[in-house]
Design an enzyme around this catalytic site. Structure first.
Site, short mmCIF file in Angstrom:
data_model
loop_
_atom_site.label_atom_id
_atom_site.label_comp_id
_atom_site.label_asym_id
_atom_site.label_seq_id
_atom_site.Cartn_x
_atom_site.Cartn_y
_atom_site.Cartn_z
N GLU A 50 -9.97 23.12 -19.91
CA GLU A 50 -10.33 24.50 -19.56
C GLU A 50 -10.13 25.39 -20.78
O GLU A 50 -9.12 25.30 -21.46
CB GLU A 50 -9.47 25.07 -18.42
CG GLU A 50 -9.87 24.68 -17.03
CD GLU A 50 -9.07 25.46 -15.99
OE1 GLU A 50 -8.76 26.65 -16.24
OE2 GLU A 50 -8.77 24.89 -14.94
N GLU B 27 -2.72 22.44 -13.84
CA GLU B 27 -1.77 23.49 -14.24
C GLU B 27 -0.49 23.50 -13.40
O GLU B 27 -0.11 24.54 -12.81
CB GLU B 27 -2.47 24.85 -14.23
CG GLU B 27 -3.64 24.88 -15.22
CD GLU B 27 -4.29 26.24 -15.39
OE1 GLU B 27 -3.95 27.16 -14.63
OE2 GLU B 27 -5.14 26.36 -16.28
#
Length: 481
Positions: free
Chosen positions: A269, A157
């Site tokens: 995720e 991320e």
């Protein structure tokens, strides 16, 4: 609501893409005995093939140090211990290359209780040398053919500025380039990808960078949660979930697939929220959300990695509370939550998807039917985002072309079934459990098979049932031969 299952009309193959990978806390937890015991259970009962975690390169893994003479020293001993274990239980690593070893880091900014360094390297050549040395070591230890089956994902991320990455997008692309070239130098068929972003971000930008710079990539990876709809608005987690809409993740999957085409998209995720202290994670709500989301996405994806398999999770420190809203399918004691049971029911789906017809459709109920040599499996979920209207629904299911069954059973996940948190609260919500309490909660987590009442007109079979709000019902039928 009236549902008709057409047993003579197959809609397509049921590819169990959700078993490809599952998430975990940072790498050092994989050295724990209880972590390993829980992952082995998930492998055996749910069929997960790969596991992904942050922090493989963290200082607590002792991977990269700088000695007194200023030279870098590598140690892959702890990594080998983890990967040896994964292979022993029939799993493989989905390798996330993070975070920055202090010996290479340009700064001291960290994230989480375990202090993952989120700064770019002082020297990208040193970063590339570490990644190349790791890839070369893995190939030498496990063999080229084995490591070609693994995945290397660069970072986590990086679009969440000053949370997971203190640098810019351009600096992340340089980080990716250095890692990808180092991996491909070891073996051109090793699979590497990115940008591993939150909220489905940077996919076009990542592709364009790789095209302009002639940087290799084999897959696109990204993440999403329903709360992304309210990202950055400062709301509490329930309000963030309420801002989303039912089924929003499937719309976003389709958008990401279009942006990545023709490359595969691996979601590394997803969950109902990105909070490790979200009470919804421990309740039947999450089971209904999981079944709804996964059945919606069947036929679209190859990898959808649920975050995470266990509450042995240290981003905010390890909580002692048996039910504290952690991400895990299993709690810290290994007690299955409703979310675990949802994956168990999904694992029983047959190879062929059956066509269904719906009349008097409910706005919150979804149905999925499948066929295998063993029989017919029907999964029904009643799901809605928080703070929105939902109620118990009466459902009539007609299975066409079945005169009778040799066995028919039903299992439920709802407030009163497979819901150990409710029993724990009835105990007085103790923070520390003794063995007797653990055994009681294990029992409360089980799904109990019930007999199914059905009627037949000589050609078709009909079942009537009530499905509560935020719940799942699974029906298993074995037709008479």
């Amino acid at each position: 609501m009236k549902i008709t299952v057409l047993t003579d009309q197959k809609r397509g193959e049921v590819k169990k893409y959700w078993t490809k990978c599952v998430g975990s806390c940072h790498a050092a937890t994989a050295l724990r005995e209880d972590w390993r015991r829980q992952l082995k259970k998930c492998r055996e009962e749910l069929g997960f093939e790969y596991v992904r975690f942050h922090g493989l390169l963290n200082d607590d893994m002792s991977v990269c140090l700088r000695n007194e003479d200023g030279f870098l020293e590598y140690s892959f001993f702890n990594i080998d211990s983890i990967f040896d274990f994964l292979l022993d239980i029939g799993m493989k690593p989905f390798i996330e290359l993070s975070f920055m070893p202090s010996a290479l880091a340009s700064g001291s900014q960290t994230v989480f209780h375990y202090l993952g360094n989120i700064t770019p390297p002082k020297d990208y050549n040193e970063w590339g040398a570490l990644i190349g040395a790791l890839a070369e070591h893995l190939v030498r230890r496990y063999g080229t053919e084995e490591v070609r089956k693994w995945f290397f994902e660069v970072w986590n991320e990086p679009n969440l500025k000053d949370f997971f990455w203190s640098g810019t997008m351009e600096e992340y692309f340089q980080l990716y380039k250095s890692a990808a070239l180092a991996i491909k130098k070891v073996d051109s068929k090793l699979a590497v990808g990115g940008p591993a972003t939150a909220i489905d971000a940077w996919i076009p930008e990542f592709r364009e960078f790789c095209r302009q710079e002639s940087v290799p990539f084999d897959f696109i990876s990204t993440h999403h949660y329903p709360t992304d709809s309210a990202f950055g608005l400062g709301l509490n987690m329930e309000e963030q979930m309420a801002r989303s809409q039912r089924g929003i993740l499937t719309e976003r999957v389709k958008k990401a697939l279009a942006e990545a085409d023709p490359f595969p998209v691996y979601y590394t995720e997803w969950n109902n929220s990105p909070s490790p202290r979200d009470p919804y994670h421990d309740t039947p709500y999450n089971a209904a959300f999981i079944v709804k989301t996964i059945t919606d996405n069947i036929g679209l994806l190859d990898c959808y990695s649920f975050w995470t398999f266990s509450d042995i999770f240290e981003e905010c420190g390890l909580s002692s509370l048996p039910f504290h809203g952690g991400f895990g399918l299993l709690n810290i004691h290994g007690i299955p939550k409703p979310s675990y049971r949802a994956f168990q029911l999904l694992s029983r789906l047959g190879e062929d998807r059956l066509e269904i017809e719906v009349e008097e459709e409910s706005p919150t109920v979804d149905c999925f039917a499948s066929l295998s040599q063993e029989g017919i499996t029907i999964l029904i979920s009643n799901h809605q985002v928080p703070l929105s209207p939902i109620q118990a629904e009466e459902i009539s299911i007609t299975i066409k072309g079945i005169k009778g069954v040799s066995s028919a059973s039903l299992e439920r996940i709802d407030e009163n079934h497979a819901n150990p948190k409710r029993v724990w609260m009835e105990m007085g919500s103790p923070e520390y459990l003794d063995r007797e309490q653990i055994e009681m909660l294990m029992k409360a987590s089980e799904m109990v098979s019930e007999a199914v009442d059905w009627t037949s007109d000589g050609n078709d079979l009909t079942i009537n049932l009530l499905i509560p709000a935020h719940s799942v019902v699974a029906i298993a039928l074995v037709p008479e031969s």
